[in-house]
Motif scaffolding. Structure first.
Motif, PDB file in Angstrom:
ATOM      1  N   ASN A 160     -32.127 -25.262 -13.666  1.00  0.00           N
ATOM      2  CA  ASN A 160     -30.817 -26.008 -14.020  1.00  0.00           C
ATOM      3  C   ASN A 160     -30.859 -27.353 -14.563  1.00  0.00           C
ATOM      4  O   ASN A 160     -31.548 -28.024 -14.234  1.00  0.00           O
ATOM      5  CB  ASN A 160     -30.296 -26.134 -12.342  1.00  0.00           C
ATOM      6  CG  ASN A 160     -28.723 -26.263 -12.639  1.00  0.00           C
ATOM      7  OD1 ASN A 160     -28.580 -27.489 -13.009  1.00  0.00           O
ATOM      8  ND2 ASN A 160     -28.062 -25.432 -12.426  1.00  0.00           N
ATOM      9  N   LEU A 161     -30.043 -27.424 -15.809  1.00  0.00           N
ATOM     10  CA  LEU A 161     -30.146 -28.448 -16.661  1.00  0.00           C
ATOM     11  C   LEU A 161     -29.482 -29.729 -15.883  1.00  0.00           C
ATOM     12  O   LEU A 161     -30.023 -30.650 -15.854  1.00  0.00           O
ATOM     13  CB  LEU A 161     -29.304 -28.237 -17.856  1.00  0.00           C
ATOM     14  CG  LEU A 161     -29.310 -29.273 -18.742  1.00  0.00           C
ATOM     15  CD1 LEU A 161     -30.580 -29.589 -19.340  1.00  0.00           C
ATOM     16  CD2 LEU A 161     -28.187 -28.967 -20.007  1.00  0.00           C
ATOM     17  N   THR A 162     -28.683 -29.436 -14.859  1.00  0.00           N
ATOM     18  CA  THR A 162     -28.139 -30.465 -14.046  1.00  0.00           C
ATOM     19  C   THR A 162     -29.222 -31.209 -13.224  1.00  0.00           C
ATOM     20  O   THR A 162     -29.201 -32.285 -13.239  1.00  0.00           O
ATOM     21  CB  THR A 162     -26.975 -29.987 -13.113  1.00  0.00           C
ATOM     22  OG1 THR A 162     -26.019 -29.501 -14.073  1.00  0.00           O
ATOM     23  CG2 THR A 162     -26.250 -31.061 -12.437  1.00  0.00           C
TER      24      THR A 162
ATOM     25  N   GLU B 122     -22.628 -31.007 -15.699  1.00  0.00           N
ATOM     26  CA  GLU B 122     -23.795 -31.543 -16.624  1.00  0.00           C
ATOM     27  C   GLU B 122     -23.341 -32.219 -17.667  1.00  0.00           C
ATOM     28  O   GLU B 122     -24.179 -33.149 -17.816  1.00  0.00           O
ATOM     29  CB  GLU B 122     -24.074 -30.132 -17.289  1.00  0.00           C
ATOM     30  CG  GLU B 122     -24.969 -29.051 -16.182  1.00  0.00           C
ATOM     31  CD  GLU B 122     -25.442 -27.891 -17.103  1.00  0.00           C
ATOM     32  OE1 GLU B 122     -25.354 -27.969 -18.385  1.00  0.00           O
ATOM     33  OE2 GLU B 122     -26.407 -27.240 -16.438  1.00  0.00           O
TER      34      GLU B 122
ATOM     35  N   GLU C  16     -22.516 -21.849 -17.458  1.00  0.00           N
ATOM     36  CA  GLU C  16     -23.509 -22.765 -17.992  1.00  0.00           C
ATOM     37  C   GLU C  16     -24.601 -21.971 -18.490  1.00  0.00           C
ATOM     38  O   GLU C  16     -25.310 -22.322 -19.417  1.00  0.00           O
ATOM     39  CB  GLU C  16     -24.253 -23.611 -16.904  1.00  0.00           C
ATOM     40  CG  GLU C  16     -23.227 -24.747 -16.391  1.00  0.00           C
ATOM     41  CD  GLU C  16     -23.453 -25.627 -15.163  1.00  0.00           C
ATOM     42  OE1 GLU C  16     -24.461 -25.142 -14.541  1.00  0.00           O
ATOM     43  OE2 GLU C  16     -22.501 -26.508 -15.012  1.00  0.00           O
TER      44      GLU C  16
ATOM     45  N   GLU D  81     -25.826 -22.175 -22.570  1.00  0.00           N
ATOM     46  CA  GLU D  81     -27.433 -22.651 -22.515  1.00  0.00           C
ATOM     47  C   GLU D  81     -28.281 -21.537 -23.174  1.00  0.00           C
ATOM     48  O   GLU D  81     -28.994 -21.837 -24.022  1.00  0.00           O
ATOM     49  CB  GLU D  81     -28.174 -23.134 -21.446  1.00  0.00           C
ATOM     50  CG  GLU D  81     -27.358 -24.278 -20.795  1.00  0.00           C
ATOM     51  CD  GLU D  81     -27.857 -24.810 -19.365  1.00  0.00           C
ATOM     52  OE1 GLU D  81     -28.624 -24.202 -18.991  1.00  0.00           O
ATOM     53  OE2 GLU D  81     -27.129 -25.479 -18.680  1.00  0.00           O
TER      54      GLU D  81
END
Length: 420
Positions: free
Chosen positions: A7-9, A243, A406, A410
């Motif tokens: 997960n980018l967050t 994000e 997301e 992505e």
């Protein structure tokens, strides 16, 4: 667990924490991380102009009714002026009653060179200079003109097909760059903490606290009411763009999240033409956070130097900032230029007082950037609803399937696929 680590967050938040720790315990090393943050922002900036051009050109050419384009643009400018005036007045009122400048000793604080800001202030505010230096506005105006041309051109389909294909490539490349957002956030936070240190906040802590509280009130009261008018949840919207908010927080730049914000707004139901017109224009004309900061900083410096402003002078400040704050995104450091211009116009507060703010300005830039960022998204949603250019079904789906959205943004776009 696997979903967390992909997960980018999660990684952006981890990077911000690691950067803050490095900057605090190893300040010299933290300062050396500046190229990571600056480099990431510079790369993202490369995408802003192409995305604005493609979004607006394709949106206007497909809209058909050029009167509607003018109507949306006119509404956007009116909205910007009304909301930023609210932000300006809130900043002045809170600073007047909390009085963050009382008791601040000028000796030993700041000490930065403000001569370049004084020199710019003497020239005053120039709309020509603003338009000349603000490349985003230039691209916006050109894109509108090109979109109008396409809407009238009989052979536009071939051009539109090429631009649509190009749009897919641009967004796909952006998605790849955004995978490096944690590195940019790490570098930006490490440099800030490493160079200025937490100890620089203490003497001016009351000002910082006042600015953060005021911006929070603006977001959760004014912007809440704006969205509430169309029965949209502010908290759900903030969760939807979480994000991007973390990226803006880590890099202290709203530019870092601007392209992704435009894409997410389209995915949650705002039409492409509205997004393409409102977001880029708002980047220069709807700077809510910057407006709050400028108004509070002016009152703060007046209190530091014991200057009691009259009602007439307060209205003068409001009038000046209503105009000059619109150019605060034109050039790096222009926020200080705008503030210096305001102080020079009032002629009762020493411009040298800007030296007090140089050390802590970086720590307040995060609040400014986040408030500006949220404000532009809210403006786009409000205008899209007002123009019946909003798909509520898309919004509900986007809010209920944030992770899916997301993941699509992505990973799941293939080269050449249209992003929305």
């Amino acid at each position: 667990m696997k979903k967390i680590f992909t997960n980018l967050t999660f990684w952006v938040l981890t990077a911000i924490t690691a950067g803050a720790l490095l900057g605090h315990f190893m300040p010299e090393t933290g300062q050396q991380m500046q190229p990571l943050g600056k480099g990431f922002i510079d790369i993202v900036k490369l995408f802003i102009s192409p995305i604005i051009f493609l979004t607006i050109s394709l949106g206007i050419s497909g809209m058909g009714d050029l009167k509607k384009v003018g109507k949306v643009g006119g509404k956007a400018l009116i909205y910007f002026e009304v909301i930023t005036t609210f932000a300006l007045v809130i900043g002045l009122v809170v600073a007047h009653f909390i009085r963050p400048g009382d008791g601040v000793v000028t000796s030993g604080l700041g000490g930065g060179d403000v001569s370049k800001f004084q020199e710019s202030a003497e020239k005053g505010f120039s709309w020509w200079q603003f338009l000349k230096d603000n490349f985003t506005i230039q691209v916006l105006l050109f894109s509108i003109a090109f979109g109008i041309f396409l809407s009238k051109y009989t052979g536009r389909q071939r051009i539109v097909s090429v631009l649509t294909l190009l749009s897919g490539y641009v967004f796909k490349a952006l998605h790849f760059v955004m995978l490096f957002a944690p590195i940019g956030a790490f570098g930006g936070m490490a440099f800030t903490i490493g160079k200025y240190g937490i100890k620089t906040l203490l003497p001016l802590g009351k000002l910082m606290l006042s600015v953060y509280v005021t911006m929070a009130l603006f977001i959760f009261v004014i912007l809440y009411l704006v969205l509430r008018y169309y029965k949209i949840s502010l908290l759900k919207y903030l969760n939807y763009i979480r994000e991007e908010l973390l990226i803006v927080l880590g890099t202290s730049s709203s530019e870092a999240g601007l392209p992704s914000l435009m894409e997410k707004l389209e995915r949650m139901g705002c039409s492409k033409p509205v997004v393409g017109l409102v977001v880029p224009a708002g980047y220069s004309f709807n700077l809510d956070g910057t407006t709050i900061y400028l108004s509070m900083a002016t009152i703060f410096l007046a209190q530091v130097y014991g200057v009691e402003l009259t009602i007439a002078q307060m209205f003068t400040i409001i009038g000046i900032l209503m105009i000059t704050s619109k150019g605060a995104a034109g050039v790096t450091g222009s926020g200080f230029v705008v503030l210096a211009s305001t102080l020079s116009a009032i002629k009762v507060i020493p411009v040298e007082g800007l030296a007090l703010l140089l050390g802590v300005d970086r720590f307040m830039s995060e609040a400014r950037a986040i408030t500006n960022f949220i404000g532009n998204g809210v403006a786009t949603i409000w205008i899209a609803n007002n123009e019946n250019e909003f798909d509520r079904a898309k919004m509900h789906y986007a809010f209920e399937n944030i992770q899916e959205t997301e993941d699509i943004i992505e990973d799941n776009l293939e080269w050449g696929e249209k992003p929305v």
